[in-house]
Design a protein around this motif. Structure first.
Motif, PDB file in Angstrom:
ATOM      1  N   ALA A   1       0.836  -1.208   0.000  1.00  0.00           N
ATOM      2  CA  ALA A   1       0.000   0.000   0.000  1.00  0.00           C
ATOM      3  C   ALA A   1       0.866   1.251   0.000  1.00  0.00           C
ATOM      4  N   CYS A   2       1.945   1.238   0.774  1.00  0.00           N
ATOM      5  CA  CYS A   2       2.844   2.397   0.821  1.00  0.00           C
ATOM      6  C   CYS A   2       3.617   2.542  -0.484  1.00  0.00           C
TER       7      CYS A   2
ATOM      8  N   LEU B   1       9.504   2.495   1.940  1.00  0.00           N
ATOM      9  CA  LEU B   1       8.867   2.340   0.636  1.00  0.00           C
ATOM     10  C   LEU B   1       7.991   3.525   0.250  1.00  0.00           C
ATOM     11  N   CYS B   2       7.972   4.546   1.070  1.00  0.00           N
ATOM     12  CA  CYS B   2       7.270   5.786   0.714  1.00  0.00           C
ATOM     13  C   CYS B   2       8.217   6.593  -0.168  1.00  0.00           C
ATOM     14  N   GLN B   3       8.207   6.270  -1.466  1.00  0.00           N
ATOM     15  CA  GLN B   3       9.247   6.752  -2.368  1.00  0.00           C
ATOM     16  C   GLN B   3       8.728   7.603  -3.515  1.00  0.00           C
TER      17      GLN B   3
ATOM     18  N   HIS C   1      17.611   9.085   4.227  1.00  0.00           N
ATOM     19  CA  HIS C   1      18.477   8.804   3.079  1.00  0.00           C
ATOM     20  C   HIS C   1      17.644   8.597   1.823  1.00  0.00           C
ATOM     21  N   ARG C   2      16.599   7.766   1.946  1.00  0.00           N
ATOM     22  CA  ARG C   2      15.766   7.460   0.792  1.00  0.00           C
ATOM     23  C   ARG C   2      15.091   8.722   0.245  1.00  0.00           C
ATOM     24  N   ALA C   3      14.482   9.498   1.133  1.00  0.00           N
ATOM     25  CA  ALA C   3      13.764  10.702   0.698  1.00  0.00           C
ATOM     26  C   ALA C   3      14.717  11.710   0.072  1.00  0.00           C
ATOM     27  N   ALA C   4      15.904  11.885   0.677  1.00  0.00           N
ATOM     28  CA  ALA C   4      16.880  12.839   0.140  1.00  0.00           C
ATOM     29  C   ALA C   4      17.383  12.390  -1.222  1.00  0.00           C
ATOM     30  N   ARG C   5      17.656  11.109  -1.363  1.00  0.00           N
ATOM     31  CA  ARG C   5      18.171  10.598  -2.636  1.00  0.00           C
ATOM     32  C   ARG C   5      17.144  10.737  -3.756  1.00  0.00           C
ATOM     33  N   LEU C   6      15.879  10.679  -3.406  1.00  0.00           N
ATOM     34  CA  LEU C   6      14.822  10.766  -4.412  1.00  0.00           C
ATOM     35  C   LEU C   6      14.322  12.186  -4.623  1.00  0.00           C
TER      36      LEU C   6
END
Length: 443
Positions: free
Chosen positions: A136-137, A168-170, A201-206
């Motif tokens: 779902a996320c 996974l909130c990407q 890290h994930r949010a910044a990279r994306l």
């Protein structure tokens, strides 16, 4: 219609058993509430789920044993080699295990999802390695994520790949999912198992501006290091991105720096944010880092300084306006290119004439020979005739007195020009000339 994972038929559904067949072996699940699920390949049942047909879902899924069945799906985007009898191999579509809960949650069918949950669906079942909350996320289905959490879905469930739902909130659309997870106790600094990336890290990279803002408000660590030794600021600067995404990455870095991120942090290769921002030719991020004290002349393990990286990127990232980063580096005291290497730089960077302009305007004299004219393709000369004609003419005449005065003043200030400029009392046009204003011609 449904058979047990080990081949035992459900007595209540024996009449429909011929519609489905069991799969070999038990289904793996490392999550709480593990049950041996039923398994189904009935396309009628699958179509009801994939289309969100509530009436059919209510008809087929009326008991707990049915709502927890496992469905075999084929991923048409993922081919793999599989072995068969007699040692032969064939290329087939990858088979994936899923559940009615996963299908409805990933497609936003809230009413179907609610029906399954009310009939006792195991909210944390993960036959394919992820829970329904994970999918779902991933699909940014906030209403489904909210419903799953209200039925007790674990916001800290770890997938087979070592990821939690928050990782996974990407996508920009998944912001509400991230907010729901954090409100239900998701750990803001939890790392993935292999990459050791935190959600920040994930949010910044994306380049997810609002996700970064949300995570920082929940206390996300600015200096957490992943498996490559990167901080979130390193991760944002290291990510290659198209020109249309430059503003988002600038806003991400702006938030991180404003929150206190170290602008000279290094990864395992001694790459700093400035090295990486230059490699990806984002001039606004370069300007931001320099304004907050980034070291302009320090080297990475490969021996590159920031100036090397931006010049290497200039030829194929002209739409990023790399010349602005080159100018900012020079105005902050970057070591200039050895004059003997300028012809090589011209060959590589001639597609960005303003990059060449900024470099050459930082020298009093440059020895221009006939080789310089041979180094520039004719089509580029035709596209920028005024600039290249003025460049090639430098082989026959000296630079202008105004340019020589600029070089003399810049030399006296020795990299402190930005700090000294407000004290000089020069009119704005002259200040901009001193700071290597682009004029698309060389005097």
């Amino acid at each position: 219609m449904f058979l047990g994972a080990r081949g035992g038929a459900c007595r209540e559904q024996a009449k429909k058993a011929e519609a489905c067949r069991g799969l070999a072996g038990p289904v793996r699940s490392s999550f709480r509430g593990r049950k041996e699920p039923l398994e189904c390949q009935d396309m009628v049942v699958q179509n009801a789920l994939y289309t969100g047909d509530l009436e059919q879902v209510q008809r087929h899924f009326s008991e707990r044993a049915e709502v927890n069945l496992t469905i075999l799906a084929k991923s048409h985007d993922d081919l793999r080699w599989t072995s068969h009898k007699w040692g032969l191999w064939s290329l087939t579509y990858k088979e994936e295990l899923t559940t009615p809960l996963h299908i409805t949650a990933s497609r936003g069918f809230v009413d179907c999802l609610r029906h399954l949950l009310l009939r006792g669906a195991d909210v944390d079942l993960a036959p394919g390695g992820q829970t329904a909350l994970h999918v779902a996320c991933t699909a940014a289905q906030a209403d489904c994520a909210r419903l799953l959490l209200s039925f007790g879905a674990d916001p800290e469930a770890v997938s087979e790949d070592g990821w939690k739902p928050l990782h996974l909130c990407q996508s920009p659309e998944s912001l509400q999912c991230a907010r729901l997870l954090l409100c239900h106790g998701a750990t803001v600094n939890s790392p993935t198992e292999e990459e050791e990336d935190t959600p920040l890290h994930r949010a910044a990279r994306l380049g997810l501006v609002e996700h970064v803002r949300l995570l920082l408000s929940y206390g996300a660590s600015l200096e957490a290091r992943n498996g490559e030794g990167q901080s979130p600021l390193n991760a944002a600067c290291a990510q290659s991105h198209p020109a249309q995404a430059m503003e988002d990455y600038f806003k991400v870095c702006q938030q991180l720096v404003a929150a206190g991120a170290q602008v000279n942090s290094t990864d395992h290769d001694r790459q700093r944010p400035l090295h990486q921002a230059c490699k990806n030719a984002n001039p606004r991020v370069v300007e931001l880092l320099l304004a907050h004290g980034a070291n302009v002349n320090i080297m990475s393990y490969s021996g590159n300084m920031a100036m090397h990286n931006i010049l290497q990127a200039a030829a194929y990232k002209t739409d990023h306006q790399p010349e602005q980063a080159v100018r900012d580096l020079l105005n902050h005291g970057a070591v200039r290119i050895w004059p003997g290497a300028l012809l090589k730089v011209l060959r590589h960077c001639c597609a960005s004439p303003r990059t060449i302009e900024a470099l050459l305007n930082s020298y009093e004299h440059v020895r221009v020979t006939e080789e310089w004219a041979d180094a520039v393709p004719a089509e580029l000369v035709q596209m920028h005739p005024r600039f290249f004609q003025s460049l090639f003419a430098l082989g026959q005449r000296p630079r202008s007195l105004k340019h020589l005065a600029r070089c003399a003043l810049r030399s006296c200030l020795e990299g402190n020009i930005l700090r000294a400029l407000p004290e000089l009392g020069l009119p704005p046009p002259l200040q901009q000339f001193l700071l290597l204003r682009f004029e698309d011609v060389l005097y």
